[in-house]
Write a protein that holds these residues in place. Structure first.
Motif, PDB file in Angstrom:
ATOM      1  N   ASN A   1       0.828  -1.199   0.000  1.00  0.00           N
ATOM      2  CA  ASN A   1       0.000   0.000   0.000  1.00  0.00           C
ATOM      3  C   ASN A   1       0.870   1.261   0.000  1.00  0.00           C
ATOM      4  O   ASN A   1       0.658   2.188  -0.796  1.00  0.00           O
ATOM      5  CB  ASN A   1      -0.913  -0.033   1.221  1.00  0.00           C
TER       6      ASN A   1
ATOM      7  N   TYR B   1     -12.071   2.600  -3.467  1.00  0.00           N
ATOM      8  CA  TYR B   1     -12.172   1.916  -2.178  1.00  0.00           C
ATOM      9  C   TYR B   1     -13.223   0.807  -2.259  1.00  0.00           C
ATOM     10  O   TYR B   1     -12.999  -0.324  -1.824  1.00  0.00           O
ATOM     11  CB  TYR B   1     -12.591   2.894  -1.074  1.00  0.00           C
TER      12      TYR B   1
ATOM     13  N   GLY C   1     -12.054  -2.173  -4.217  1.00  0.00           N
ATOM     14  CA  GLY C   1     -11.054  -2.987  -3.532  1.00  0.00           C
ATOM     15  C   GLY C   1     -11.672  -3.958  -2.546  1.00  0.00           C
ATOM     16  O   GLY C   1     -11.305  -5.142  -2.501  1.00  0.00           O
TER      17      GLY C   1
ATOM     18  N   ALA D   1      -6.547  -6.342  -4.268  1.00  0.00           N
ATOM     19  CA  ALA D   1      -7.526  -5.456  -3.627  1.00  0.00           C
ATOM     20  C   ALA D   1      -6.840  -4.269  -2.957  1.00  0.00           C
ATOM     21  O   ALA D   1      -7.313  -3.127  -3.037  1.00  0.00           O
ATOM     22  CB  ALA D   1      -8.337  -6.247  -2.600  1.00  0.00           C
TER      23      ALA D   1
ATOM     24  N   VAL E   1      -5.915  -1.681  -5.551  1.00  0.00           N
ATOM     25  CA  VAL E   1      -7.060  -0.883  -5.998  1.00  0.00           C
ATOM     26  C   VAL E   1      -7.383   0.198  -4.959  1.00  0.00           C
ATOM     27  O   VAL E   1      -7.636   1.364  -5.299  1.00  0.00           O
ATOM     28  CB  VAL E   1      -8.282  -1.785  -6.245  1.00  0.00           C
ATOM     29  N   ILE E   2      -7.384  -0.172  -3.677  1.00  0.00           N
ATOM     30  CA  ILE E   2      -7.638   0.802  -2.615  1.00  0.00           C
ATOM     31  C   ILE E   2      -6.546   1.867  -2.583  1.00  0.00           C
ATOM     32  O   ILE E   2      -6.815   3.057  -2.359  1.00  0.00           O
ATOM     33  CB  ILE E   2      -7.739   0.077  -1.256  1.00  0.00           C
ATOM     34  N   THR E   3      -5.303   1.461  -2.839  1.00  0.00           N
ATOM     35  CA  THR E   3      -4.193   2.400  -2.873  1.00  0.00           C
ATOM     36  C   THR E   3      -4.381   3.443  -3.974  1.00  0.00           C
ATOM     37  O   THR E   3      -4.123   4.640  -3.770  1.00  0.00           O
ATOM     38  CB  THR E   3      -2.866   1.655  -3.088  1.00  0.00           C
TER      39      THR E   3
END
Length: 397
Positions: A254, A285, A288, A304, A307-309
């Motif tokens: 991350n 978010y 993810g 996941a 993607v959130i990062t």
């Protein structure tokens, strides 16, 4: 290098950025493993750990507002010095505590002292940096912070498998180093010169309806994001039986993603405007967490997390810039305090909410978290562009 060093941004900003890097190396030794530490040290269920983390988060909420008010009245530098001194002491006590009551008390005090510096440092960036460079400056600050987080979780995961006390001691040492940097190399930046007769206060902030609407969305965004660092580690360790070091590598992924992608994503999404950037970020978010529904393989969790990062790279600089541009100069610390308070409040409620949903099963937890992110994307899209607050007051730098 030219992307990082900008001659229009004063040197003290870069010193602050370097200090923040050192501090985050230490801080990230601890925070990815906090729920695991509490569960093993207290021999408590995830529900009890979630409640304790909520109390810890509540103290962080209070620290945000207190730090914002003090940074406007007392000074940015003094607040950051206080935070590093008291924070280092309480961090050591948390790592060495054996009695449950004392551990919880010290944890709450740690939450009340360490985050005091956050609104002060954010306001300091607004003081130092020209408005046209704010988005760039906040992106650089996040890159430096996450460069520290690349290092910390991997070391912390290795040490946590052997001794939790050592990671708290090293975190306290990083606060001491940050203290030295602040005292020796960072000047006070609170606007000086003639102060306005009525500079305003928290009531003026709370009368800013557009800012309050934004803060509500930002708090719910914190509730979504907190699942990654507060509930996912426990889910991986307790439910899926991964060792604590596993999430350390995911946290490092991350942070590395922020360091590598922050600059290009900020430039790529700038034409969307602040509302479009925040909507796109929180939608990532949602994607993810929904991706985690696809299975229990580590590769799925790594995808996941990335993607959130991407989402946090887009949303965080846009949100910080929105607040800095809207806040009157004399109230910048208070605005940053309420801004941080909203996020911390969401993050404080997140572990209890996520922990309760997880008791119903991984599918309800991940699905509802993803749906919340989708709702927030709709809210940000409707939010509109930042406009100056009508209480803009002339204060000399």
């Amino acid at each position: 290098m030219s992307r990082v060093w900008d001659p229009e941004i004063p040197r003290p900003f870069y010193v602050l950025m370097a200090g923040r890097f050192m501090n985050l190396v230490g801080n990230s030794l601890v925070f990815p493993f906090m729920t695991i530490y509490l569960a093993t040290r207290l021999h408590a269920s995830l529900g009890i750990v979630g409640l304790i983390m909520t109390l810890y988060g509540a103290s962080q909420v209070a620290a945000q507002l207190l730090g914002g008010v003090l940074s406007d009245t007392w000074g940015r530098k003094r607040v950051m010095i206080t935070a590093t001194v008291l924070g280092s002491l309480t961090t050591v006590e948390v790592g060495l505590a054996h009695h449950a009551g004392f551990l919880i008390t010290m944890l709450i005090l740690m939450g009340l002292t360490v985050p005091l510096f956050q609104p002060a440092s954010m306001a300091m960036v607004g003081d130092l940096v020209p408005e046209s460079k704010l988005s760039h400056a906040y992106s650089l600050m996040r890159m430096a912070s996450n460069a520290g987080i690349v290092i910390g979780p991997m070391i912390g995961g290795f040490l946590a498998d052997r001794s939790f006390a050592s990671i708290f001691l090293l975190d306290a040492l990083s606060l001491v180093i940050f203290f030295v940097i602040i005292v020796r190399f960072i000047p006070e930046t609170r606007p000086s010169g003639p102060r306005p007769r009525n500079p305003g206060g928290i009531r003026d902030v709370l009368r800013d309806r557009s800012f309050l609407h934004f803060s509500a969305l930002w708090g719910l965004t914190g509730m979504v994001y907190s699942q990654l660092y507060q509930v996912v580690p426990a889910y991986l360790h307790v439910d899926l039986h991964y060792p604590p070091s596993t999430f350390g590598y995911l946290a490092a992924e991350n942070a590395l993603g922020v360091v590598l992608l922050q600059w290009p994503l900020t430039r790529l999404t700038r034409p969307l405007g602040s509302s479009g950037q925040m909507a796109l970020g929180v939608l990532a978010y949602a994607g993810g967490f929904l991706l985690m529904l696809l299975g229990h393989r580590l590769l799925i969790f790594a995808g996941a997390v990335m993607v959130i990062t991407i989402g946090e790279n887009i949303i965080n600089p846009a949100a910080s810039t929105w607040v800095a541009e809207r806040a009157p100069e004399a109230l910048r610390g208070r605005y940053m305090g309420v801004f941080g308070l909203a996020n911390r409040l969401g993050a404080a409620l997140g572990p209890s909410w996520g922990g309760w949903l997880l008791t119903l099963g991984a599918v309800p937890w991940l699905f509802l978290t993803g749906m919340e992110g989708g709702f927030l994307a709709w809210g940000y899209r409707r939010f509109g562009q930042a406009r100056r607050h009508p209480l803009q007051l002339p204060v000399s730098r």
